[in-house]
Scaffold this motif. Structure first.
Motif, PDB file in Angstrom:
ATOM      1  N   ARG A 253      54.939  27.737 -19.181  1.00 38.41           N
ATOM      2  CA  ARG A 253      56.161  28.520 -18.987  1.00 38.41           C
ATOM      3  C   ARG A 253      57.180  27.792 -18.133  1.00 38.41           C
ATOM      4  O   ARG A 253      58.386  27.963 -18.310  1.00 38.41           O
TER       5      ARG A 253
ATOM      6  N   ASP B  16      49.053  34.335 -26.380  1.00 31.41           N
ATOM      7  CA  ASP B  16      49.614  33.352 -25.443  1.00 31.41           C
ATOM      8  C   ASP B  16      48.556  32.762 -24.505  1.00 31.41           C
ATOM      9  O   ASP B  16      48.813  31.760 -23.845  1.00 31.41           O
TER      10      ASP B  16
ATOM     11  N   ARG C 251      58.458  24.950 -20.270  1.00 33.84           N
ATOM     12  CA  ARG C 251      58.925  25.516 -21.536  1.00 33.84           C
ATOM     13  C   ARG C 251      58.492  24.667 -22.726  1.00 33.84           C
ATOM     14  O   ARG C 251      59.286  24.276 -23.588  1.00 33.84           O
TER      15      ARG C 251
END
Length: 364
Positions: free
Chosen positions: A52, A21, A55
């Motif tokens: 994040r 990630d 999204r």
């Protein structure tokens, strides 16, 4: 450590994010002196691949790997989606740090079933056998969605991997009853001490204690029973060193009688724990009496497939936290736990923390 430049003892270093990630980058500035090159400067950094907040991905996927491994990828998906059992109730780990939950109990029962077969026909067959397992998926640093949450219905290979996330193998150790008690006392270090004269609501879980070191134990047909008295101080610290005379493990019994601390017991566990992982007292290579080659996940898959009813297989509870009159013990778990409150009358939800977690409490 040079946090600005990302160096350890002068050497550039970076740790990429889990599951890719974050990309780890080390930029080197090179200079040439004569015919020799040397590092004049460096900068280490992490670069996220996913936003994040919004999204959405921050980079485009490379289409080449997907095309090259398409057949293998589909075969893998077909395998992990294949059914091994049917669950007649949800299997979840949201409360496994404070209650004897089904997710951990299934693993312990599977280990027990495997080891009972392994010792058949040997001198070990006559010894009483216990099984130890811990809640691996318990939120916290892993994120508030990192719990086992398998709905009632088909159980697939992917769910087996969710129940047991590590490629550990099964081992059996031989211990005295006193060493079994110390094992449980070490596990009970997960909890904070509860002051019976203190506030009406107190935090019960020490979040600095690794959940994978909180072993519960069970015996065949509910033969082992015990309670945890958290008004007592911990007997061991996180390194397995004895720090006091506290006895949190109370009413420890085997088949209805006080557990004999001089008797021998077999305990099924994994290779990490059996060989000293977690610094548990007495556990080391010399205690291993069954060095099985099979992974716990494989044993778990076979166990699940053999059960006509998963709820019946884990019906017998072995431990509980002893209530403290007038004190509500509080803990944090993922918001997904709220869906299971109707089946968990011992727990109430206090509030939503707004970060994906909620505050819960054990009823006094």
């Amino acid at each position: 450590m040079d946090l600005a430049k990302g160096r350890l003892y002068g050497t550039p270093a970076v740790m990429p994010g889990r599951w890719g990630d974050h990309l780890g980058i080390v930029d080197l500035t090179l200079k040439q002196t004569g015919k020799t090159w040397h590092v004049a400067d460096s900068q280490s950094s992490l670069r996220p691949i996913f936003d994040r907040t919004a999204r959405k991905p921050l980079v485009d996927a490379d289409p080449m790997p997907a095309a090259v491994i398409a057949d293998e990828h589909q075969a893998t998906l077909d395998h992990v989606r294949s059914q091994v059992a049917v669950a007649d109730q949800p299997i979840q780990s949201y409360f496994s740090q404070v209650l004897d939950g089904t997710a951990v109990r299934l693993v312990a029962q599977a280990q027990l079933a495997y080891a009972l077969k392994a010792v058949q026909g040997t001198a070990l067959e006559k010894l009483p056998m216990l099984s130890a397992a811990a809640p691996f998926k318990s939120g916290g640093r892993q994120g508030w969605t990192q719990y086992t949450d398998i709905p009632a219905g088909p159980v697939a290979i992917k769910h087996v991997a969710d129940l047991y996330v590590y490629p550990n193998t099964i081992k059996v150790v031989k211990l005295s009853g006193a060493q079994v008690r110390d094992w449980l006392e070490m596990s009970a270090g997960q909890f904070r001490r509860i002051d019976p004269q203190g506030p009406a609501r107190q935090d019960v879980v020490d979040t600095s204690y690794p959940s994978f070191n909180f072993d519960m134990m069970l015996g065949q047909d509910g033969a082992l029973r015990y309670e945890l008295d958290l008004t007592q101080p911990a007997r061991f610290d996180k390194d397995g060193q004895r720090v006091g005379d506290g006895r949190r493990v109370v009413n420890l019994s085997w088949r209805g009688q006080p557990l004999d601390e001089r008797a021998d017991f077999l305990v099924v566990t994994n290779n990490y724990r059996a060989y000293g992982g977690g610094h548990f007292p007495a556990l080391a290579a010399d205690k291993v009496v069954v060095d099985a080659p099979d992974e716990t996940r494989e044993a778990l898959a076979h166990f699940l497939a053999a059960q006509p009813s998963l709820s019946a297989a884990v019906a017998a509870s072995s431990w509980r936290i002893r209530p403290v009159p007038g004190i509500a013990m509080q803990f944090v778990s993922g918001n997904g736990a709220a869906a299971h409150l109707k089946d968990t009358p011992q727990v109430t939800r206090v509030k939503d923390n707004g970060d994906g977690s909620s505050l819960f409490e054990l009823k006094p």
